[in-house]
Design a protein around this motif. Structure first.
Motif, PDB file in Angstrom:
ATOM      1  N   VAL A  54       0.839  -1.204   0.000  1.00  0.00           N
ATOM      2  CA  VAL A  54       0.000   0.000   0.000  1.00  0.00           C
ATOM      3  C   VAL A  54       0.875   1.257   0.000  1.00  0.00           C
ATOM      4  O   VAL A  54       0.575   2.238  -0.686  1.00  0.00           O
ATOM      5  N   GLY A  55       1.973   1.199   0.747  1.00  0.00           N
ATOM      6  CA  GLY A  55       2.842   2.376   0.859  1.00  0.00           C
ATOM      7  C   GLY A  55       3.487   2.750  -0.464  1.00  0.00           C
ATOM      8  O   GLY A  55       3.381   3.895  -0.910  1.00  0.00           O
ATOM      9  N   ILE A  56       4.136   1.763  -1.086  1.00  0.00           N
ATOM     10  CA  ILE A  56       4.851   2.075  -2.342  1.00  0.00           C
ATOM     11  C   ILE A  56       3.862   2.234  -3.501  1.00  0.00           C
ATOM     12  O   ILE A  56       3.851   3.248  -4.191  1.00  0.00           O
ATOM     13  N   ALA A  57       3.022   1.193  -3.679  1.00  0.00           N
ATOM     14  CA  ALA A  57       2.130   1.217  -4.831  1.00  0.00           C
ATOM     15  C   ALA A  57       1.083   2.319  -4.711  1.00  0.00           C
ATOM     16  O   ALA A  57       0.760   2.978  -5.690  1.00  0.00           O
ATOM     17  N   GLY A  58       0.567   2.536  -3.500  1.00  0.00           N
ATOM     18  CA  GLY A  58      -0.477   3.539  -3.337  1.00  0.00           C
ATOM     19  C   GLY A  58       0.063   4.937  -3.111  1.00  0.00           C
ATOM     20  O   GLY A  58      -0.077   5.818  -3.961  1.00  0.00           O
ATOM     21  N   TRP A  59       0.722   5.114  -1.991  1.00  0.00           N
ATOM     22  CA  TRP A  59       1.110   6.467  -1.584  1.00  0.00           C
ATOM     23  C   TRP A  59       2.210   7.066  -2.445  1.00  0.00           C
ATOM     24  O   TRP A  59       2.122   8.207  -2.876  1.00  0.00           O
ATOM     25  N   LEU A  60       3.283   6.287  -2.641  1.00  0.00           N
ATOM     26  CA  LEU A  60       4.410   6.832  -3.398  1.00  0.00           C
ATOM     27  C   LEU A  60       4.006   7.133  -4.851  1.00  0.00           C
ATOM     28  O   LEU A  60       4.356   8.189  -5.400  1.00  0.00           O
ATOM     29  N   ALA A  61       3.260   6.200  -5.435  1.00  0.00           N
ATOM     30  CA  ALA A  61       2.822   6.401  -6.827  1.00  0.00           C
ATOM     31  C   ALA A  61       1.933   7.633  -6.934  1.00  0.00           C
ATOM     32  O   ALA A  61       2.090   8.449  -7.847  1.00  0.00           O
ATOM     33  N   THR A  62       1.014   7.774  -5.975  1.00  0.00           N
ATOM     34  CA  THR A  62       0.098   8.914  -6.020  1.00  0.00           C
ATOM     35  C   THR A  62       0.865  10.211  -5.853  1.00  0.00           C
ATOM     36  O   THR A  62       0.606  11.193  -6.560  1.00  0.00           O
ATOM     37  N   PHE A  63       1.828  10.209  -4.930  1.00  0.00           N
ATOM     38  CA  PHE A  63       2.621  11.417  -4.693  1.00  0.00           C
ATOM     39  C   PHE A  63       3.406  11.813  -5.943  1.00  0.00           C
ATOM     40  O   PHE A  63       3.395  12.966  -6.372  1.00  0.00           O
ATOM     41  N   LEU A  64       4.052  10.808  -6.549  1.00  0.00           N
ATOM     42  CA  LEU A  64       4.868  11.100  -7.738  1.00  0.00           C
ATOM     43  C   LEU A  64       4.013  11.609  -8.896  1.00  0.00           C
ATOM     44  O   LEU A  64       4.371  12.575  -9.566  1.00  0.00           O
ATOM     45  N   SER A  65       2.881  10.947  -9.105  1.00  0.00           N
ATOM     46  CA  SER A  65       2.042  11.366 -10.231  1.00  0.00           C
ATOM     47  C   SER A  65       1.399  12.723  -9.962  1.00  0.00           C
ATOM     48  O   SER A  65       1.205  13.511 -10.887  1.00  0.00           O
TER      49      SER A  65
END
Lengths: 425, 287
Positions: free
Chosen positions: A363-374
């Motif tokens: 959830v952290g990498i796939a969800g949060w990090l991806a959302t932040f980067l995009s």
């Protein structure tokens, strides 16, 4: 479904587990969808008067701190054995929701940038700890057979309520409603944290049963954290979240698209979207339960690719006209599909010993990090004046790339296995 | 969008393609109320109400396949009406040819229409024999194909039937997803004009799969007869399914939902079993 079996046999304790899981995750996800995602922007821009660029930096801080807090707490939960101790998880959840209640009550009173940043830091800590705690409840409460359907119910319900919520979003009013909703949960969790109950004892030992504990993809061999079986889905899910928010962030900035769909003043349009979220989630639940997970990934990427293609086509040839509902329809289907997958996938890639770490990383990498980067990228593209058409063309290209990459990756992986001497498919 | 408009849309796109019009200027108005004051190429009126106001002129050709097209001003080009409603008011002008193929029209005697042609068909309200002949013919063909298929390759129908019977929810879900997605993709392809043949082929294959699904459902129904003559049983089963689909359609909304559900379940079962070439087994999960 195992649930029907429990109902037939009048086994009320496992049924209570379903109810606790669905209530907790639905409320948590709804809170995240509305209060955290919409609240941050509204609080920063409207209440405090910060420029949108600065608010996006604060959002980035929130995403990164949440990721760090999730991974630290997830690893700690596994190492200390808290992942399999339901009472400890109830105490942690009580702490998380209590802090979130305080944050919700305090939100309308945040008036300076310093206070806002402090609010965000505390919020990210609570969110971070909440991720492995709440996602790991699946191994306590939901048998492996029913995980797809239960994940579908959670995703469908959260989106249904969020899609129907009134358009005008005022933090004062929202804070009051949310706080009132959170108080009963805090009280129940406070009681469960300090007192032992026989039915909770039964629920706490369910993970030891063969039908509950070990995730679907960990049978017969557990999935290791550093392996293709775990990192592959992390990468794919990262792609899903990235594509979604990269496209969606620019679409919601376009009044023509947002006011004819998600924020339409017409209730029937919002009801259509809300209903479609539920139908999409249930369809995803059926596919997740009965097929290999890769089919669901293919559907998600395919749906996103087609959706963005439709948007690109409409911008190019139908500019100015009311966009047909088929555009948000496909978007909603894709979102419901991957949200259902997100709820069920990480627990199913875990064992009771690894669920904290795996859900936190997933959830952290796939969800949060991806959302932040995009989010950063979307703001950047808006800042440099990239047109919506060009922006969505890039998003579409990315989605199409994933549609092709997934089968190629699977094929190559099989080839590598064969080259190493493996024979079984 | 009304699904019944899709074949008309494809026909119109074929006509535009044959006429050599530029696809980039083709506009398809699907829903809502619109006043058109400026328009470059071909205009297709779908489920919408489109009005050309007085003292305004738009270029053609215009194709009406549903909804309502009201002309108060001028259409500089041809108007072709396949379905829906066309209203040409007093003082309105159609500079090109007004071709009426289907739908209702209201033409003012005070309007100026350069040329008018009508493609005459049989009576709009055919008698019971004419109305039911296509259905009866389709049923007979499907029953015959079903009978032959069950006699020569029973295993194919057995696999499809088993998937529909033992896993109806999975079959329905897959069928619904495939139909929604592919129908949209094929319509989208048709708009490119280049992929129009692929689009038509795709829709035809879709219809064939649905027909195959009906045969498989008929095979299932025929099994209830407990007769060793599998061909006859399947043929009769297909007839029963077709009659059921017709009868159930009489019930408003619910009837359409049940009939649609049955067809999509059949479609899903056919796809899941690779046209019956293998049994469908969901992934194994702990009980």
């Amino acid at each position: 479904m195992k649930l029907f079996e429990f109902v037939r046999e009048r086994q009320w304790i496992p049924i209570t587990g379903y109810l606790i899981y669905v209530s907790a995750l639905t409320a948590g996800y709804y809170y995240n969808l509305t209060f955290v995602q919409l609240g941050l922007t509204d609080l920063g821009t409207q209440k405090i008067g910060m420029p949108p660029g600065d608010v996006s930096i604060v959002m980035a801080i929130l995403a990164l701190l949440t990721l760090v807090a999730a991974v630290v707490s997830g690893v700690l939960m596994d190492r200390r054995g808290w992942s399999t101790d339901l009472y400890v998880k109830f105490r942690l959840l009580f702490l998380v929701i209590f802090v979130q209640l305080l944050l919700t009550v305090a939100a309308p009173y945040v008036s300076t940038i310093e206070l806002f940043v402090l609010w965000v830091i505390v919020c990210s800590m609570a969110l971070g700890v909440g991720i492995p705690v709440s996602f790991s409840f699946m191994l306590d409460f939901i048998p492996v057979r029913d995980r797809g359907y239960v994940a579908a119910v959670v995703a469908g319900l959260s989106f249904f309520v969020a899609a129907l919520y009134p358009i005008e979003w005022r933090i004062d009013e929202f804070s009051l409603v949310m706080s009132a909703m959170m108080v009963p949960a805090v009280l129940v969790l406070a009681v469960l944290s300090v007192k032992r109950f026989r039915f909770v004892d039964s629920l706490a030992s369910q993970y030891e049963r063969d039908t509950f504990g070990t995730g679907r993809f960990c049978r017969p061999v557990p999935v290791r954290t550093v392996s293709f079986a775990f990192l592959g889905p992390v990468l794919l899910m990262f792609g899903v979240f990235f594509i979604d928010s990269l496209g969606f962030l620019r679409i919601i900035e376009t009044p023509l698209y947002i006011y004819t769909s998600w924020q339409s003043p017409d209730l029937s349009v919002r009801l259509f979207i809300a209903g479609l979220h539920v139908i999409g989630a249930l369809a995803a639940g059926v596919i997740y339960t009965n097929f290999d997970r890769n089919w669901l990934f293919l559907w998600v990427f395919g749906l996103f690719a087609f959706t963005h293609l439709l948007y690109v086509f409409h911008i190019q040839f139908g500019a100015g006209d009311t966009p047909p509902l088929v555009l948000p329809m496909f978007y909603v289907l894709a979102v419901s599909f991957y949200t259902t997958l997100n709820f069920a996938l990480w627990p199913d890639l875990s064992t009771p010993e690894t669920i904290g770490t795996h859900t936190a990383l997933g959830v952290g990498i796939a969800g949060w990090l991806a959302t932040f980067l995009s989010t950063s990228l979307a703001l950047y593209s808006e800042g440099v004046g990239l047109s919506l058409l060009n922006h969505l063309t890039y998003v579409n290209a990315l989605a199409l790339l994933f549609v092709v990459t997934l089968p190629v990756l699977l094929y190559v992986h099989r080839m590598v296995e064969l080259a190493r001497g493996g024979t079984t498919p | 969008m009304n699904l019944e408009l899709i074949p008309l849309l494809i026909i119109v796109l074929l006509m535009i393609s044959a006429g050599g019009a530029d696809v980039e200027t083709t506009e398809f108005v699907i829903e809502g109320d619109h006043e058109i004051t400026e328009h470059r190429g071909a205009l297709i009126v779908g489920d919408a109400t489109v009005t050309v106001p007085a003292d305004e002129a738009v270029s053609g050709p215009v194709y009406v396949i549903g909804g309502e097209f009201r002309v108060h001003g001028t259409v500089e080009g041809d108007v072709t009406q396949l379905s829906g409603s066309l209203v040409v008011e007093d003082g309105a002008t159609i500079d090109g040819e007004l071709q009426h193929i289907g739908g209702s029209e209201e033409l003012s005697t005070e309007a100026t229409i350069m040329e008018r042609t009508t493609v005459a068909f049989e009576s709009s309200e055919p008698g019971p024999i004419a109305a039911y002949t296509p259905i009866v013919l389709t049923t007979l063909i499907l029953a015959l194909v079903g009978a032959l298929l069950s006699r020569k390759h029973e295993l194919l129908l057995d696999n499809v039937g088993a998937a529909a019977q033992d896993h109806p929810l999975i079959s329905l879900t897959v069928g619904a997803l495939l139909s929604v997605t592919f129908l949209s993709v094929f319509v989208f392809m048709a708009f490119t004009l280049i992929l129009l043949p692929v689009s038509i082929l795709g829709l035809l294959i879709g219809l064939l799969i649905i027909a195959y699904g009906i045969i498989a459902l008929g095979y299932l129904a025929g099994q209830q007869l407990n007769t060793p003559r599998v061909g006859l049983a399947t043929g009769l089963g297909v007839v029963v399914v077709m009659v059921l689909l017709q009868l159930i359609g009489v019930i408003p909304i619910l009837g359409d939902l049940v009939a649609g559900g049955l067809l999509l379940t059949g479609l899903g079962a056919v796809v899941l079993t690779y046209f019956g070439l293998q049994e469908f087994e969901p992934v194994s999960l702990p009980e």
